[in-house]
Design a protein around this motif. Structure first.
Motif, PDB file in Angstrom:
ATOM      1  N   HIS A  62     -27.531  29.994  25.512  1.00  0.00           N
ATOM      2  CA  HIS A  62     -28.503  30.437  26.508  1.00  0.00           C
ATOM      3  C   HIS A  62     -28.630  31.957  26.558  1.00  0.00           C
ATOM      4  O   HIS A  62     -29.646  32.486  27.002  1.00  0.00           O
ATOM      5  CB  HIS A  62     -28.194  29.839  27.884  1.00  0.00           C
TER       6      HIS A  62
ATOM      7  N   THR B  53     -31.849  33.336  24.851  1.00  0.00           N
ATOM      8  CA  THR B  53     -33.215  33.062  25.292  1.00  0.00           C
ATOM      9  C   THR B  53     -33.913  34.336  25.758  1.00  0.00           C
ATOM     10  O   THR B  53     -35.053  34.596  25.364  1.00  0.00           O
ATOM     11  CB  THR B  53     -33.224  32.030  26.433  1.00  0.00           C
TER      12      THR B  53
ATOM     13  N   ARG C  64     -37.303  36.120  23.801  1.00  0.00           N
ATOM     14  CA  ARG C  64     -38.528  36.359  24.564  1.00  0.00           C
ATOM     15  C   ARG C  64     -38.825  37.853  24.638  1.00  0.00           C
ATOM     16  O   ARG C  64     -39.971  38.274  24.509  1.00  0.00           O
ATOM     17  CB  ARG C  64     -38.389  35.787  25.971  1.00  0.00           C
TER      18      ARG C  64
ATOM     19  N   TYR D 132     -37.243  26.770  26.773  1.00  0.00           N
ATOM     20  CA  TYR D 132     -35.943  26.274  26.329  1.00  0.00           C
ATOM     21  C   TYR D 132     -35.521  25.033  27.108  1.00  0.00           C
ATOM     22  O   TYR D 132     -35.647  24.996  28.327  1.00  0.00           O
ATOM     23  CB  TYR D 132     -34.872  27.347  26.497  1.00  0.00           C
TER      24      TYR D 132
END
Length: 547
Positions: free
Chosen positions: A333, A336, A340, A357
């Motif tokens: 995680h 992410t 982006r 996600y």
RNA sequence: GCGCCAGUAGCUCAGUUGGAUAGAGCAACAGCCUUCUAAGCUGUGGGUCGGGGGUUCGAUUCCCUCCUGGCGCGCCA
């Protein structure tokens, strides 16, 4: 216009009559308790403040003003703090079954996607070993999410991103080389960060058979190629055993050979969000919500994995995917925000939340009451294929999908392999098989059950009314599951509906009943069978006709 | 220390986006097979929704805070 729309419209007309603004959108929902009717609305409570009256008074006035005939309800009553409960006649309610029978395999499909393109990327395992249970959860999730989106009118591409470049692949090659040297009589020295599993030895054997003139694996690039090829082959077999098919495999190495990595770096430099520090090139991801700036090019001149990751997602956007959904373990995680951020920094019009996600928590495997440890490096291993061999594809799929991705998942092998009432997947499949059994034993040609010209009012037992309502709610339910990218909702819905089917099956006999009842129940049985089969299909689970 | 996720019945978990008396399976107990599959059905008991505040007609759900557990916080992927 279906029945719910006309009810809502009639409700708005009544509300306007008693002084409510015309732009209200009354919420209608199924009451949990069947004693509260077939539909309920809280609109009287929401109008309490604007109208300055008590909810129950407003509800009474609304009912008085309501044209029940136009609304399609047989009864409306006030209950509790100000709910209005509506009851439909059995005939009106059950006539909806005809829609299910007409729709068939289309029952539950929606059009929200409107033909737009979506990509679901999942599994994306490094070719450094067989697929383990975490990949299994991803495979089940990704495949089912894809099916859900497709059911809502999205044009879905399933893609597997192959990390065939980078340090881990180099370690893989060195690990195989170490086994080759051991095989040739040297002492075994597995390199730092190398792989220990038996499958490495197997690859070494294959290499030795293929290249007898290189028994020690001196040709490292050739060793690498063979190792990647062999592991890809193994992973393909795993996926095939699981019934997952990808539309495309995207190779990380191609991002380098096609120049997309360099292009991404120069693009980021051009937009002015990079800086150099201590010999390394950084991206100022903190400007885009990341909690620290990230290195793009290391001091040794090579790129961090983050750069090809961004380059890869640029291709998703440029390939025209309106949505990109990545299914990954929650341990990723941290990436992410920076992927982006990288896309935003390129300033090429990528939407802020792109990609989306779906992260899932860890899987633990329990067997005989003990946790089976998963450690790729140490070589003790629970692979997807192990699980499939042991409990079957359908059970593996269901168990991976029955929990919300945010929850940690305990995979109970003993439960999954038990062919009994405890096992939810058999329970659901059994419901489907039983419905098929009615047609088989009765020698009824199901294709001739069309729902036309039936007296629906005979389906008036509580069990039948509840089952009918559940079946009619299916399309809205699928839409919600798709919207939230949450297959577990479908899994739970199926379990509940299967329970209703079993109850109904015992309570309401079909064959040999008076003709009008038998015909109506056959229609209901077929509608339930269609809905269960469609639901199982969305999870990638078979719907057997007999068990 | 910071971020993300979770905490609901003895156990494993749902909870339809803020609704009515919080549900299911397993486990425990008591029943049901001359009729479409007993791989099934029926019934009983079981709760401080982690704690505490707040928002409102109404909170398991939204906000704040604390506690516990998992994951992450690398010029590894």
């Amino acid at each position: 216009m279906n029945g719910l729309d006309s009810l809502r419209a009639a409700l708005v007309r009544a509300a306007v009559q008693i002084g409510a603004p015309a732009d209200i959108a009354p919420v209608l929902e199924r009451p949990r308790d069947p004693a509260h009717g077939d539909w309920a609305t809280n609109v009287a409570m929401t109008l309490a403040k604007p109208l300055g009256k008590k909810p129950r008074e407003i509800a009474d006035a609304l009912i008085a003003a309501l044209d029940t005939k136009a609304a399609g309800v047989s009864e409306a009553s006030v209950a509790g703090p100000g709910f209005i409960n509506f009851r439909l006649s059995t005939a009106d309610l059950a006539s909806g079954i005809a829609r299910i029978l007409q729709s068939g395999e289309q029952w539950g499909k929606g059009t929200g996607g409107n033909g737009r393109a979506a990509m679901v990327e999942f599994v994306s395992a490094n070719p450094t070993g067989p697929l383990h249970v975490g990949h299994g959860r991803q495979a089940a999730l990704g495949d089912s999410i894809s099916s859900l989106l497709a059911s809502q009118g999205w044009k879905v591409t399933r893609e597997f991103y192959y990390n065939d470049a980078g340090v881990q692949i180099a370690n893989l090659a060195l690990s195989v080389q170490a086994r080759l040297r051991e095989r040739a009589g040297d002492a075994l020295v597995i390199p730092e960060g190398g792989y220990h599993g038996d499958y490495i030895r197997e690859i070494a054997e294959r290499y030795a058979a293929e290249f007898p003139n290189d028994p020690r694996g001196e040709q490292l690039e050739q060793v690498r190629q063979v190792a990647v090829r062999e592991l890809r082959k193994e992973q393909d077999l795993d996926l095939r055993a699981f019934g997952v098919q990808f539309d495309n495999y995207y190779l990380e190495s191609s991002l380098y050979t096609d120049g997309l990595v360099d292009k991404t770096v120069s693009g980021l430099q051009k937009t002015g969000h990079t800086f150099e520090d201590d010999g390394a090139l950084f991206l100022r991801t903190t400007s885009f919500g990341d909690d620290k700036d990230r290195v793009m090019r290391k001091r040794d001149g090579t790129f961090t994995y983050f750069v090809p990751d961004v380059a890869y997602h640029v291709t998703k956007f440029e390939r025209g995917f309106t949505r990109a959904i990545n299914v990954q373990g929650a341990d990723h995680h941290g990436t992410t925000a920076r992927v982006r951020a990288g896309l935003q920094a390129l300033d090429m019009g990528v939407p802020k939340g792109y990609p989306e996600y779906v992260l899932h928590q860890m899987v633990t495997v329990m067997k005989s009451g003990e946790e089976v440890k998963i450690s790729k490096r140490a070589g003790s291993y629970v692979t997807v294929r192990d699980l499939i061999d042991e409990v079957g594809r359908d059970a593996v799929r269901y168990f991976f999908l029955m929990r919300k991705g945010d929850s940690q998942l305990v995979f109970d092998v003993d439960l999954a392999r038990s062919q009994s009432e405890e096992n939810p997947v058999y329970y659901i499949q059994m419901a489907h098989a039983r419905l098929c059994g009615i047609f088989r034993v009765g020698e009824v040609d199901a294709t001739r059950v069309t729902g036309e010209g039936l007296d629906w009012s005979v389906l008036d037992t509580p069990e039948e009314r509840e089952l009918v309502k559940a079946l009619l709610d299916w399309p809205a339910f699928v839409a919600t599951a798709a919207e939230n990218l949450e297959p577990h909702r479908v899994a739970n819905w199926l379990l509940e509906t299967a329970r209703m089917v079993h109850t109904w099956y015992h309570k309401c006999h079909v064959l040999g009943e008076p003709e009008p009842i038998m015909q109506a129940r056959l229609a209901l049985a077929k509608a339930a069978r269609i809905t269960l089969a469609n639901g199982l299909g969305l999870l990638g689970i078979s719907a057997p006709e007999r068990m």
